[in-house]
Scaffold this active site. Sequence first.
Site, PDB file in Angstrom:
ATOM      1  N   HIS A 190       7.064   2.379   2.362  1.00 47.52           N
ATOM      2  CA  HIS A 190       7.175   1.774   3.545  1.00 47.52           C
ATOM      3  C   HIS A 190       9.068   1.971   4.241  1.00 47.52           C
ATOM      4  CE1 HIS A 190       3.120  -1.056   4.258  1.00 47.52           C
ATOM      5  NE2 HIS A 190       3.190   0.604   3.936  1.00 47.52           N
ATOM      6  N   HIS A 231      -4.499   5.639   0.013  1.00 45.91           N
ATOM      7  CA  HIS A 231      -5.532   5.334   0.878  1.00 45.91           C
ATOM      8  C   HIS A 231      -6.952   6.032   0.202  1.00 45.91           C
ATOM      9  CE1 HIS A 231      -4.652   3.163   4.634  1.00 45.91           C
ATOM     10  NE2 HIS A 231      -3.831   2.845   4.016  1.00 45.91           N
ATOM     11  N   ARG A 251       0.891   8.197   2.402  1.00 54.27           N
ATOM     12  CA  ARG A 251      -0.195   7.462   2.396  1.00 54.27           C
ATOM     13  C   ARG A 251      -1.342   7.806   1.578  1.00 54.27           C
ATOM     14  NH1 ARG A 251      -2.347   4.793   8.092  1.00 54.27           N
ATOM     15  NH2 ARG A 251      -2.483   3.046   7.532  1.00 54.27           N
ATOM     16  N   ASN A 268      -8.201   3.157   8.653  1.00 57.99           N
ATOM     17  CA  ASN A 268      -7.416   4.282   8.327  1.00 57.99           C
ATOM     18  C   ASN A 268      -7.965   5.344   9.723  1.00 57.99           C
ATOM     19  OD1 ASN A 268      -7.333   4.725   5.592  1.00 57.99           O
ATOM     20  ND2 ASN A 268     -10.085   5.030   5.699  1.00 57.99           N
TER      21      ASN A 268
HETATM   22  C1  HEM Z   1       0.505  -3.297  -0.242  1.00 57.42           C
HETATM   23  C2  HEM Z   1      -0.480  -3.020   0.776  1.00 57.42           C
HETATM   24  C3  HEM Z   1      -0.235  -2.254   2.037  1.00 57.42           C
HETATM   25  C4  HEM Z   1       0.089  -2.472   3.229  1.00 57.42           C
HETATM   26  C5  HEM Z   1      -0.796  -4.077   3.168  1.00 57.42           C
HETATM   27  C6  HEM Z   1      -0.105  -1.704   4.193  1.00 57.42           C
HETATM   28  C7  HEM Z   1       0.076  -1.768   5.261  1.00 57.42           C
HETATM   29  C8  HEM Z   1       0.065  -0.603   6.614  1.00 57.42           C
HETATM   30  C9  HEM Z   1       0.503  -0.520   7.934  1.00 57.42           C
HETATM   31  C10 HEM Z   1      -0.485  -1.375   8.707  1.00 57.42           C
HETATM   32  C11 HEM Z   1       0.444   0.774   8.060  1.00 57.42           C
HETATM   33  C12 HEM Z   1       0.695   1.692   9.589  1.00 57.42           C
HETATM   34  C13 HEM Z   1      -0.257   2.275   9.587  1.00 57.42           C
HETATM   35  C14 HEM Z   1       0.013   2.594  11.278  1.00 57.42           C
HETATM   36  O1  HEM Z   1      -0.207   1.940  12.373  1.00 57.42           O
HETATM   37  O2  HEM Z   1      -1.325   3.073  11.874  1.00 57.42           O
HETATM   38  C15 HEM Z   1       1.001   0.911   7.228  1.00 57.42           C
HETATM   39  C16 HEM Z   1       2.096   2.304   7.283  1.00 57.42           C
HETATM   40  C17 HEM Z   1       2.248   3.080   5.576  1.00 57.42           C
HETATM   41  N1  HEM Z   1       2.109   2.334   4.534  1.00 57.42           N
HETATM   42 FE1  HEM Z   1       0.971   0.838   4.244  1.00 57.42          FE
HETATM   43  N2  HEM Z   1       0.438  -0.423   3.461  1.00 57.42           N
HETATM   44  C18 HEM Z   1       0.746  -1.393   1.432  1.00 57.42           C
HETATM   45  C19 HEM Z   1       0.620  -0.444   0.816  1.00 57.42           C
HETATM   46  C20 HEM Z   1       1.075   0.926   1.400  1.00 57.42           C
HETATM   47  C21 HEM Z   1       1.217   1.589  -0.130  1.00 57.42           C
HETATM   48  C22 HEM Z   1       1.152   1.407  -1.978  1.00 57.42           C
HETATM   49  C23 HEM Z   1       1.870   3.077   0.559  1.00 57.42           C
HETATM   50  C24 HEM Z   1       1.537   4.369  -0.731  1.00 57.42           C
HETATM   51  C25 HEM Z   1       2.675   4.130  -2.226  1.00 57.42           C
HETATM   52  C26 HEM Z   1       1.770   2.759   1.824  1.00 57.42           C
HETATM   53  C27 HEM Z   1       2.622   3.903   2.686  1.00 57.42           C
HETATM   54  C28 HEM Z   1       3.017   4.168   3.798  1.00 57.42           C
HETATM   55  C29 HEM Z   1       3.373   4.941   4.747  1.00 57.42           C
HETATM   56  C30 HEM Z   1       3.775   6.160   4.096  1.00 57.42           C
HETATM   57  C31 HEM Z   1       2.677   4.858   5.827  1.00 57.42           C
HETATM   58  C32 HEM Z   1       3.373   5.175   7.142  1.00 57.42           C
HETATM   59  C33 HEM Z   1       2.695   6.240   7.596  1.00 57.42           C
HETATM   60  C34 HEM Z   1       3.363   7.014   8.994  1.00 57.42           C
HETATM   61  O3  HEM Z   1       3.887   6.159   8.689  1.00 57.42           O
HETATM   62  O4  HEM Z   1       2.265   8.370   9.304  1.00 57.42           O
HETATM   63  N3  HEM Z   1       1.885   1.618   2.108  1.00 57.42           N
HETATM   64  N4  HEM Z   1       0.893   0.735   5.550  1.00 57.42           N
HETATM   65 CA   LIG Z   2     -10.745   7.704  -2.897  1.00 52.68          CA
END
Ligand code: HEM
Ligand SMILES: [Ca+2]
Length: 267
Positions: free
Chosen positions: A138, A11, A7, A39
């Site tokens: 995800h 970001h 992630r 973030n």
């Molecule tokens: C399409 C739009 C996206 C949205 C709206 C989104 C939103 C989010 C949100 C809200 C979380 C949870 C954060 C928290 O509760 O602290 C999350 C977690 C995560 N996102 Fe996304 N995300 C998106 C796309 C992506 C992309 C493109 C990637 C990587 C290629 C990604 C990888 C991850 C990962 C691996 C997690 C888990 C992180 C952890 O457990 O520390 N996301 N995302």
């Molecule tokens: Ca950058």
Amino acid sequence: MGASLLRLHFHDCFVQGCDGSILLDDVGSFVGEKTAGPNKNSVRGYDVIDRIKQTLEQMCPGVVSCADIVALAARDSTFLLGGPTWEVLLGRRDSTTTSLADANTDLPAPTSNLDVLISAFAKKNLSPRDLTALSGAHTVGFSQCSNFRDHIYNDTNIDTAFAALRKTDCPAAAPAGNTNLSPLDVETQADVFDNAYYRNLVARRGLLHSDQELFNGASQDALVRQYGNNPALFASDFVTAMIKMGSISPLTGATGEIRLNCRVVNG
Ligand code: HEM
Ligand SMILES: [Ca+2]
């Protein structure tokens, strides 16, 4: 940490390109991106990047940028969690600037509808297909209750039993339980990178509103079904899209610098 490092690369790349801008700390009057809404109290892994950088600086000083370290860590995390691997193009240099404003506007919110997600990715020259493939990230990691409460209590396009399960760890009235974690992928473990995410969406078990938007009677439905049935197709499209995302606006040549400490620009 693997999910968090994957992630971190996303970001970084969506704000000024893949230039390590997300790693810079707020120091004195210098304003970084760490306090941006998407973030703050959410992105982590900065300490892991520091440890990799320290080791590299001992072995090969001033050569490997923080931006490249993040790109490599995302690739290696994906592979170590059971996902595909790919060759990472190197040579990204590190920014001397950040953009808190861009971090707040360009990173999509979990409340986004499909058209908003498609435009946010189009702004980075990523296609709707890239959006759907990259969202497969995800399959690993967790979300805090505050990011999916509205979806499980108020959306109607959600499996009832799944909503009930998630409500047990995410009470209706904020701020109670705001930081409680649930796995983004209900089907397989949060540290296994596979294509179960897409089968969840078909079963209306997407955790975030934005996840379920990819399978909600519109343009991405057919692709979501394909990825759910065909792990090789998902793996191949994910790799293509990660390489594209990792190539957003790199600093090369004389632009930027090789930071000595990923948290501060060189003095
Ligand atoms: C399409 C739009 C996206 C949205 C709206 C989104 C939103 C989010 C949100 C809200 C979380 C949870 C954060 C928290 O509760 O602290 C999350 C977690 C995560 N996102 Fe996304 N995300 C998106 C796309 C992506 C992309 C493109 C990637 C990587 C290629 C990604 C990888 C991850 C990962 C691996 C997690 C888990 C992180 C952890 O457990 O520390 N996301 N995302
Ligand atoms: Ca950058």
